[in-house]
Design a protein around this motif. Structure first.
Motif, PDB file in Angstrom:
ATOM      1  N   ALA A  52      27.518  34.322  36.376  1.00  0.00           N
ATOM      2  CA  ALA A  52      27.779  35.715  35.995  1.00  0.00           C
ATOM      3  C   ALA A  52      28.769  35.835  34.848  1.00  0.00           C
ATOM      4  O   ALA A  52      29.705  35.045  34.731  1.00  0.00           O
ATOM      5  N   ARG A  53      28.567  36.865  34.052  1.00  0.00           N
ATOM      6  CA  ARG A  53      29.552  37.195  33.014  1.00  0.00           C
ATOM      7  C   ARG A  53      30.555  38.231  33.524  1.00  0.00           C
ATOM      8  O   ARG A  53      31.591  38.426  32.924  1.00  0.00           O
ATOM      9  N   VAL A  54      30.211  38.901  34.613  1.00  0.00           N
ATOM     10  CA  VAL A  54      31.111  39.920  35.170  1.00  0.00           C
ATOM     11  C   VAL A  54      31.641  39.451  36.536  1.00  0.00           C
ATOM     12  O   VAL A  54      30.863  39.156  37.443  1.00  0.00           O
ATOM     13  N   LEU A  55      32.959  39.399  36.639  1.00  0.00           N
ATOM     14  CA  LEU A  55      33.597  39.064  37.912  1.00  0.00           C
ATOM     15  C   LEU A  55      34.240  40.338  38.459  1.00  0.00           C
ATOM     16  O   LEU A  55      34.968  41.028  37.743  1.00  0.00           O
ATOM     17  N   VAL A  56      33.962  40.634  39.713  1.00  0.00           N
ATOM     18  CA  VAL A  56      34.540  41.817  40.365  1.00  0.00           C
ATOM     19  C   VAL A  56      35.548  41.330  41.403  1.00  0.00           C
ATOM     20  O   VAL A  56      35.226  40.470  42.228  1.00  0.00           O
ATOM     21  N   VAL A  57      36.757  41.875  41.348  1.00  0.00           N
ATOM     22  CA  VAL A  57      37.803  41.440  42.281  1.00  0.00           C
ATOM     23  C   VAL A  57      38.234  42.618  43.152  1.00  0.00           C
ATOM     24  O   VAL A  57      38.716  43.640  42.645  1.00  0.00           O
ATOM     25  N   GLY A  58      38.030  42.475  44.446  1.00  0.00           N
ATOM     26  CA  GLY A  58      38.429  43.514  45.389  1.00  0.00           C
ATOM     27  C   GLY A  58      39.762  43.171  46.038  1.00  0.00           C
ATOM     28  O   GLY A  58      40.521  42.334  45.534  1.00  0.00           O
ATOM     29  N   LEU A  59      40.021  43.794  47.166  1.00  0.00           N
ATOM     30  CA  LEU A  59      41.296  43.584  47.852  1.00  0.00           C
ATOM     31  C   LEU A  59      41.158  42.481  48.921  1.00  0.00           C
ATOM     32  O   LEU A  59      41.615  41.360  48.729  1.00  0.00           O
ATOM     33  N   ASN A 144      34.341  31.422  34.143  1.00  0.00           N
ATOM     34  CA  ASN A 144      34.739  31.792  32.779  1.00  0.00           C
ATOM     35  C   ASN A 144      34.126  33.151  32.386  1.00  0.00           C
ATOM     36  O   ASN A 144      33.366  33.256  31.411  1.00  0.00           O
ATOM     37  N   PRO A 145      34.447  34.194  33.149  1.00  0.00           N
ATOM     38  CA  PRO A 145      33.778  35.491  32.940  1.00  0.00           C
ATOM     39  C   PRO A 145      34.190  36.163  31.632  1.00  0.00           C
ATOM     40  O   PRO A 145      35.267  35.888  31.100  1.00  0.00           O
ATOM     41  N   LYS A 146      33.325  37.028  31.160  1.00  0.00           N
ATOM     42  CA  LYS A 146      33.631  37.818  29.951  1.00  0.00           C
ATOM     43  C   LYS A 146      34.376  39.093  30.331  1.00  0.00           C
ATOM     44  O   LYS A 146      35.150  39.619  29.545  1.00  0.00           O
ATOM     45  N   VAL A 147      34.039  39.599  31.527  1.00  0.00           N
ATOM     46  CA  VAL A 147      34.607  40.871  31.982  1.00  0.00           C
ATOM     47  C   VAL A 147      35.077  40.705  33.435  1.00  0.00           C
ATOM     48  O   VAL A 147      34.346  40.151  34.254  1.00  0.00           O
ATOM     49  N   ILE A 148      36.288  41.163  33.706  1.00  0.00           N
ATOM     50  CA  ILE A 148      36.771  41.173  35.096  1.00  0.00           C
ATOM     51  C   ILE A 148      37.020  42.625  35.488  1.00  0.00           C
ATOM     52  O   ILE A 148      37.806  43.326  34.835  1.00  0.00           O
ATOM     53  N   VAL A 149      36.325  43.075  36.505  1.00  0.00           N
ATOM     54  CA  VAL A 149      36.522  44.441  36.997  1.00  0.00           C
ATOM     55  C   VAL A 149      37.440  44.371  38.214  1.00  0.00           C
ATOM     56  O   VAL A 149      37.116  43.712  39.207  1.00  0.00           O
ATOM     57  N   CYS A 150      38.590  45.021  38.109  1.00  0.00           N
ATOM     58  CA  CYS A 150      39.562  45.009  39.207  1.00  0.00           C
ATOM     59  C   CYS A 150      39.406  46.281  40.024  1.00  0.00           C
ATOM     60  O   CYS A 150      39.624  47.388  39.504  1.00  0.00           O
ATOM     61  N   LEU A 151      39.057  46.126  41.285  1.00  0.00           N
ATOM     62  CA  LEU A 151      38.907  47.282  42.171  1.00  0.00           C
ATOM     63  C   LEU A 151      40.236  47.529  42.868  1.00  0.00           C
ATOM     64  O   LEU A 151      40.532  46.921  43.894  1.00  0.00           O
ATOM     65  N   GLY A 152      41.044  48.371  42.279  1.00  0.00           N
ATOM     66  CA  GLY A 152      42.334  48.713  42.861  1.00  0.00           C
ATOM     67  C   GLY A 152      43.489  48.003  42.174  1.00  0.00           C
ATOM     68  O   GLY A 152      43.317  46.982  41.505  1.00  0.00           O
ATOM     69  N   ARG A 153      44.668  48.567  42.384  1.00  0.00           N
ATOM     70  CA  ARG A 153      45.875  48.084  41.705  1.00  0.00           C
ATOM     71  C   ARG A 153      46.251  46.670  42.149  1.00  0.00           C
ATOM     72  O   ARG A 153      46.701  45.858  41.339  1.00  0.00           O
ATOM     73  N   ILE A 154      46.055  46.358  43.426  1.00  0.00           N
ATOM     74  CA  ILE A 154      46.467  45.019  43.900  1.00  0.00           C
ATOM     75  C   ILE A 154      45.635  43.934  43.218  1.00  0.00           C
ATOM     76  O   ILE A 154      46.163  42.902  42.788  1.00  0.00           O
ATOM     77  N   ALA A 155      44.338  44.194  43.075  1.00  0.00           N
ATOM     78  CA  ALA A 155      43.478  43.220  42.376  1.00  0.00           C
ATOM     79  C   ALA A 155      43.905  43.086  40.922  1.00  0.00           C
ATOM     80  O   ALA A 155      43.971  41.979  40.368  1.00  0.00           O
TER      81      ALA A 155
END
Ligand code: SF4
Length: 237
Positions: A52-59, A144-155
């Motif tokens: 994936a090029r997009v990594l999503v990080v949750g809590l 080695n993602p191009k985009v990291i989407v952080c779901l929330g302030r802690i992430a």
């Protein structure tokens, strides 16, 4: 270490005594509606497209969601808000996520969390987040993602912490710098070229109160898509 080995390490981890006790207690007692189900009750590994090029990080896993099903954002209200949005944006092949065998496939996206074990009150403490951080670092190194989407302030803060340690990018500006402030839709580009995109977490607390609406969330995934297309354009030049 590849994803296979990493995920094996994650799922057998017992570094945080408080979380180990809680995740196993919840899995043993269960919620009434799920008494007939076997809870996962272990750390929840990342899930998705391993290129994936997009990594999503949750809590962290929900007690009766991921801690029950064993897959990120699966089987609870947060996932019920997240996956339809990912489906609309073309990152998922279906809008629902009920179990590890429901046929859900992510395209160009990998979903992970700041902490892998369900915490009491959905709140991992700083020590637990630090204990879990090496797993997230390794995922970033592998993907080695191009985009990291952080779901929330802690992430978001976890990602800043990781990149502060990995590069000079953030230490030059300082993490206390107001330019690196969490806000829904905030977008940052690291010197390495990685985009960091912030979103409110799709928790019930945010979605039920209207703090995070469907439209606001759709805009996040449209932006993520736009960013990877932009990177693709420059890569091809
Ligand atoms: S939260 Fe992370 S470090 Fe702590 S026990 Fe779970 S997997 Fe291990």
């Amino acid at each position: 270490m590849d994803f296979h080995e990493l995920n094996a390490r994650i799922t057998s981890c017992r570094k945080c005594p408080r979380l180990v006790e809680w995740r196993e207690e919840v899995a043993h007692v269960k919620r009434k509606a799920y008494l007939d189900q076997e809870y996962w009750g272990k750390p929840v590994p990342g899930f998705g497209d391993q290129k994936a090029r997009v990594l999503v990080v949750g809590l962290a896993p929900g007690a009766h969601g991921s801690n029950r099903t064993g897959r990120q954002f699966t089987g609870d209200a947060s996932g019920g808000f997240l996956y339809p949005a990912l489906y609309r944006a073309g990152f998922a092949n279906q809008p629902s996520a009920e179990s590890r065998s429901d046929g859900l496939i992510l395209k160009d996206m990998y979903i992970t969390a700041s902490a892998r074990c369900a915490p009491p009150d959905n709140k991992p403490n700083p020590e637990e987040l630090n204990n879990c951080q090496p797993y997230l670092e390794r995922e970033i190194q592998i993907l080695n993602p191009k985009v990291i989407v952080c779901l929330g302030r802690i992430a978001f803060e976890r990602i800043l912490k990781i990149y502060s340690a990995l590069t000079l990018t953030l230490s030059q500006t300082g993490r206390g710098d107001s330019r690196w402030k969490f806000a829904h839709g905030a977008l940052f580009k690291l010197e390495s070229g990685v985009w960091i995109l912030c979103s409110y977490h799709p928790s019930q607390q945010n979605t039920r109160t209207g703090k995070l609406t469907v439209k606001m969330f759709d805009e996040i995934w449209a932006k993520a898509r736009e960013l990877i297309e932009l990177e693709k354009f420059f890569d091809e030049q």
